[in-house]
Scaffold this active site. Sequence first.
Site, PDB file in Angstrom:
ATOM      1  N   PHE A  19       0.832  -1.215   0.000  1.00  0.00           N
ATOM      2  CA  PHE A  19       0.000   0.000   0.000  1.00  0.00           C
ATOM      3  C   PHE A  19       0.868   1.267   0.000  1.00  0.00           C
ATOM      4  O   PHE A  19       0.829   2.067  -0.950  1.00  0.00           O
ATOM      5  CB  PHE A  19      -0.937  -0.049   1.216  1.00  0.00           C
ATOM      6  CG  PHE A  19      -1.479   1.282   1.638  1.00  0.00           C
ATOM      7  CD1 PHE A  19      -2.154   2.094   0.732  1.00  0.00           C
ATOM      8  CD2 PHE A  19      -1.304   1.737   2.942  1.00  0.00           C
ATOM      9  CE1 PHE A  19      -2.640   3.342   1.123  1.00  0.00           C
ATOM     10  CE2 PHE A  19      -1.791   2.978   3.337  1.00  0.00           C
ATOM     11  CZ  PHE A  19      -2.458   3.782   2.417  1.00  0.00           C
ATOM     12  N   ILE A  20       1.685   1.441   1.036  1.00  0.00           N
ATOM     13  CA  ILE A  20       2.522   2.652   1.108  1.00  0.00           C
ATOM     14  C   ILE A  20       3.577   2.614   0.008  1.00  0.00           C
ATOM     15  O   ILE A  20       3.840   3.611  -0.680  1.00  0.00           O
ATOM     16  CB  ILE A  20       3.188   2.780   2.502  1.00  0.00           C
ATOM     17  CG1 ILE A  20       2.129   2.977   3.584  1.00  0.00           C
ATOM     18  CG2 ILE A  20       4.202   3.928   2.509  1.00  0.00           C
ATOM     19  CD1 ILE A  20       2.674   2.975   5.008  1.00  0.00           C
ATOM     20  N   SER A  42       3.915 -11.227  -0.968  1.00  0.00           N
ATOM     21  CA  SER A  42       3.110 -11.994  -0.020  1.00  0.00           C
ATOM     22  C   SER A  42       1.780 -11.291   0.228  1.00  0.00           C
ATOM     23  O   SER A  42       0.739 -11.929   0.318  1.00  0.00           O
ATOM     24  CB  SER A  42       3.862 -12.211   1.292  1.00  0.00           C
ATOM     25  OG  SER A  42       4.376 -10.992   1.773  1.00  0.00           O
ATOM     26  N   TYR A 149       4.597  -6.576  17.472  1.00  0.00           N
ATOM     27  CA  TYR A 149       4.831  -5.671  16.329  1.00  0.00           C
ATOM     28  C   TYR A 149       5.603  -4.429  16.788  1.00  0.00           C
ATOM     29  O   TYR A 149       6.628  -4.046  16.202  1.00  0.00           O
ATOM     30  CB  TYR A 149       3.484  -5.270  15.711  1.00  0.00           C
ATOM     31  CG  TYR A 149       3.586  -4.202  14.654  1.00  0.00           C
ATOM     32  CD1 TYR A 149       3.822  -4.533  13.325  1.00  0.00           C
ATOM     33  CD2 TYR A 149       3.450  -2.849  14.975  1.00  0.00           C
ATOM     34  CE1 TYR A 149       3.923  -3.552  12.344  1.00  0.00           C
ATOM     35  CE2 TYR A 149       3.544  -1.860  14.018  1.00  0.00           C
ATOM     36  CZ  TYR A 149       3.781  -2.211  12.701  1.00  0.00           C
ATOM     37  OH  TYR A 149       3.884  -1.235  11.737  1.00  0.00           O
ATOM     38  N   VAL A 193      -7.977   0.208   9.631  1.00  0.00           N
ATOM     39  CA  VAL A 193      -9.364   0.500   9.998  1.00  0.00           C
ATOM     40  C   VAL A 193     -10.090   1.367   8.962  1.00  0.00           C
ATOM     41  O   VAL A 193     -11.279   1.156   8.709  1.00  0.00           O
ATOM     42  CB  VAL A 193      -9.427   1.109  11.425  1.00  0.00           C
ATOM     43  CG1 VAL A 193      -8.825   2.506  11.477  1.00  0.00           C
ATOM     44  CG2 VAL A 193     -10.846   1.109  11.934  1.00  0.00           C
ATOM     45  N   ARG A 217      -6.525   7.709  17.137  1.00  0.00           N
ATOM     46  CA  ARG A 217      -5.417   7.484  16.218  1.00  0.00           C
ATOM     47  C   ARG A 217      -5.135   8.809  15.516  1.00  0.00           C
ATOM     48  O   ARG A 217      -6.027   9.660  15.384  1.00  0.00           O
ATOM     49  CB  ARG A 217      -5.766   6.422  15.157  1.00  0.00           C
ATOM     50  CG  ARG A 217      -5.909   4.994  15.705  1.00  0.00           C
ATOM     51  CD  ARG A 217      -4.586   4.448  16.210  1.00  0.00           C
ATOM     52  NE  ARG A 217      -4.654   3.046  16.643  1.00  0.00           N
ATOM     53  CZ  ARG A 217      -5.008   2.640  17.865  1.00  0.00           C
ATOM     54  NH1 ARG A 217      -5.346   3.531  18.798  1.00  0.00           N
ATOM     55  NH2 ARG A 217      -5.003   1.349  18.162  1.00  0.00           N
ATOM     56  N   GLY A 278      -3.437  -6.064  23.038  1.00  0.00           N
ATOM     57  CA  GLY A 278      -2.265  -5.406  22.453  1.00  0.00           C
ATOM     58  C   GLY A 278      -2.617  -4.082  21.785  1.00  0.00           C
ATOM     59  O   GLY A 278      -1.744  -3.404  21.241  1.00  0.00           O
TER      60      GLY A 278
END
Length: 314
Positions: A19-20, A42, A149, A193, A217, A278
């Site tokens: 995406f980025i 992947s 992560y 999201v 966020r 998390g």
Amino acid sequence: MSVAPRSLQKILVTGGAGFIGSHLVRHLVAEGRQVVVLDDLSSGRLERLHDLDGRFVFHAGDVRDLDGIQGVVEDCEAVVHLAAEPSVKKSVDDPFHTHSINYGGTLAVAEAARLAGGRKIIFASSAAVYGSARAGVAEGDPVIPLSPYGLDKLASEQLLRIYGSLYQLPSVSLRFFNVYGPGQDPHSPYSGVISKFVQGALSGKGITIFGDGLQTRDYVSVHDLTRVVSHFLTSQPSEEAVFNVARGEGTTLLDLHRLLTQRIGDEIPIQFAPARSGDIRESVADVSALCKAVGWIPETRLEEGLGSVVLAHH
Ligand code: NAD
Ligand code: UD1
């Protein structure tokens, strides 16, 4: 078209079919740079780059394969290292797999850059290194990741710092906050999201909110982000090598739902589900260091950026 400076003309983008990465590759090509993409496809897709037909070089490969990437890194002047498993939730479900890619990939890139005699690395770090910090979190604040992560991103930053002091390898770690824009894949349970909400809203199926929807966020448009990355390719900051990349504005999921409802003009059904383990509660950046280094901060307002995601889904 602006022309990139003679230095750092040839850039390797790991994860360039993601995406980025695909937005960044398009931006760098438009700047007149030579771009090389390394991706194992992947989750990335070359169709994202179909409009650039023949204007970049593609290598299919795993970023963890030091022997495989050595020649590719050597052939470039700088590396933007994006290849990773980007989902926090996936890292909670499968920490071993995430660690192998997210830390192992950075180690291989750093080592290849060292063996090549030194190559500049721009690393895609994350707000996840902070854990649940105060709103307006700054680069010097404590880092207490809540997920595998976040830990792997922090470990990667530290690895690059150590490579800098031991081997004089130049690097910049950019702590991206929540990046969104056209082309973000909504189809996985691990997708970001905004892509999930837009898809749920437009399909009429509605959205799922994990938790009470009051988590914040700091959403940053991928178009602004690519300009920031390009800036750091060209200029080396004098001291700090870690920067937040965000707008410095917090938005709750309930606010996001309201903005989307306004944009679409229809009621969007919400289903509430238990909060993800998390998950970070508050994630809003202090962007003064970014502003000082780059001279501006990401400018696209969320209302505006959401509009372009909605349009891209039609
Ligand atoms: P993405 O999944 O769309 O892109 C990742 C790319 O890496 C994919 O093309 C994938 O095929 C490739 N890849 C994965 N494992 C690989 C491997 N072992 N070898 C080679 N290629 C591999 O994710 P994205 O949202 O574009 O994220 C890019 C980077 O930015 C990641 O490092 C992510 O952690 C970081 N980041 C993203 C966000 C965000 O909000 N999207 C925020 C902070 C940091
Ligand atoms: C995201 C990025 C991560 C990045 C981090 C930086 C993705 C997949 N993750 O993680 O790479 O490092 O920002 O801050 O791009 N949620 C819902 N419903 C959904 C999906 C998510 O309620 O359908 C909630 C999540 O529980 C979370 C928030 O929305 O509270 C954001 O989730 P998500 O988009 O997955 O991003 P982060 O976990 O913040």
